[in-house]
Design a protein around this motif. Sequence first.
Motif, short mmCIF file in Angstrom:
data_model
loop_
_atom_site.label_atom_id
_atom_site.label_comp_id
_atom_site.label_asym_id
_atom_site.label_seq_id
_atom_site.Cartn_x
_atom_site.Cartn_y
_atom_site.Cartn_z
N GLU A 143 0.88 -1.18 0.00
CA GLU A 143 0.00 0.00 0.00
C GLU A 143 0.92 1.23 0.00
O GLU A 143 1.38 1.69 1.04
CB GLU A 143 -0.92 0.00 1.22
CG GLU A 143 -2.02 1.03 1.12
CD GLU A 143 -3.08 0.84 2.20
OE1 GLU A 143 -4.26 1.10 1.92
OE2 GLU A 143 -2.72 0.44 3.32
N LEU A 145 1.33 4.73 -0.20
CA LEU A 145 0.68 6.03 -0.07
C LEU A 145 1.67 7.19 -0.23
O LEU A 145 1.27 8.34 -0.34
CB LEU A 145 -0.01 6.13 1.29
CG LEU A 145 -1.00 5.01 1.61
CD1 LEU A 145 -1.62 5.20 2.98
CD2 LEU A 145 -2.08 4.93 0.54
N LYS A 186 -3.01 1.94 -3.84
CA LYS A 186 -3.31 2.99 -2.87
C LYS A 186 -4.42 2.54 -1.92
O LYS A 186 -4.74 3.23 -0.95
CB LYS A 186 -3.75 4.27 -3.58
CG LYS A 186 -2.64 5.00 -4.31
CD LYS A 186 -3.18 6.30 -4.89
CE LYS A 186 -2.07 7.09 -5.59
NZ LYS A 186 -2.60 8.35 -6.16
N ASN A 187 -5.01 1.38 -2.22
CA ASN A 187 -6.13 0.89 -1.42
C ASN A 187 -6.00 -0.62 -1.24
O ASN A 187 -6.47 -1.40 -2.05
CB ASN A 187 -7.45 1.24 -2.11
CG ASN A 187 -8.66 0.77 -1.30
OD1 ASN A 187 -8.54 0.40 -0.14
ND2 ASN A 187 -9.83 0.77 -1.92
N GLU A 232 -4.44 11.88 0.71
CA GLU A 232 -4.15 11.01 -0.43
C GLU A 232 -3.31 11.70 -1.51
O GLU A 232 -2.78 11.05 -2.41
CB GLU A 232 -5.44 10.47 -1.05
CG GLU A 232 -6.36 11.52 -1.65
CD GLU A 232 -7.40 12.04 -0.67
OE1 GLU A 232 -8.41 12.60 -1.13
OE2 GLU A 232 -7.20 11.89 0.55
N ASN A 235 1.98 12.67 -1.69
CA ASN A 235 2.90 11.62 -2.16
C ASN A 235 3.87 12.19 -3.18
O ASN A 235 3.67 13.29 -3.72
CB ASN A 235 2.12 10.43 -2.72
CG ASN A 235 1.24 10.81 -3.89
OD1 ASN A 235 1.73 11.09 -4.99
ND2 ASN A 235 -0.07 10.84 -3.68
#
Length: 271
Positions: A143, A145, A186-187, A232, A235
């Motif tokens: 993941e 992020l 990302k999820n 979110e 990054n």
Amino acid sequence: MDILTPGERRDAVVFIGVDRAGNVEFVKVYAINEQRAKETLEEFFNAKGLFPADYRLVSRGVEDVSGKKAITTRSEEELSSSLARLGLRLLSNGVLTLEGTKEVYQITLVSDVLYRRVTAKRPEVKTLDWREVLSLGVDTLVENLRGVDISDLVPPNALILREPSPESVAELLSGERDGPLIVETKNAKKYRDFDFSAYVRIPPLTREEFAVELSSRLGFNVPLEFVNLPEEKLNLRNVEALAKLVEALVKRGLEREEALKIAIRLNSSRP
């Protein structure tokens, strides 16, 4: 409303764990966003006369509250039970009404006294950081992020897929391969039904880190107060995207600061 007065709240709520003497050994803030969580924590410390240096940050980040109408001491029954086992009583300064909110930001701290008491009971366990885990050469769900490039951190024969379909993952995990499968997303919830050997969560940049990276990319100082982006967006890939947008606006004749303001406003807009 005074932060110590219990009541219905719409932006942030504070939960604390107190011992028999009334000492605050645990603090958890839920808020509508990271900035409000930090402000609420500071307000609470000031109102109670507590010193931040006496507490340790143990957790922070976005938490899913889909389906919940409010956050209350009753909804935090599991937390209440955990604190009770430590001899602490859960209290709060009210109820956080959610009104359809799907995510909140939480910050959790414990006192140095409680931290030492809890960790003294546990044997020390060696942990690996996410870079070390990626080098192990096993099937890994990442993941990512932070938006960091992981291609140089995995074995040369690894297959890296970014946001693949669950069907593709199922086929690859069940078939024969010459190297490990690295799924970057990302999820991570999309792939929770699959049995990866390891799971790695690379946290997003902090606002401070994002400002430093963007300043380096643009060649001028980016004030921290300008970095008003949702988590979110914090990054490295978005640093590059935002820098390109700023540069395009500067070429149109805008001053750098004005271009940065407009770029961040455009970049933070949700579809």
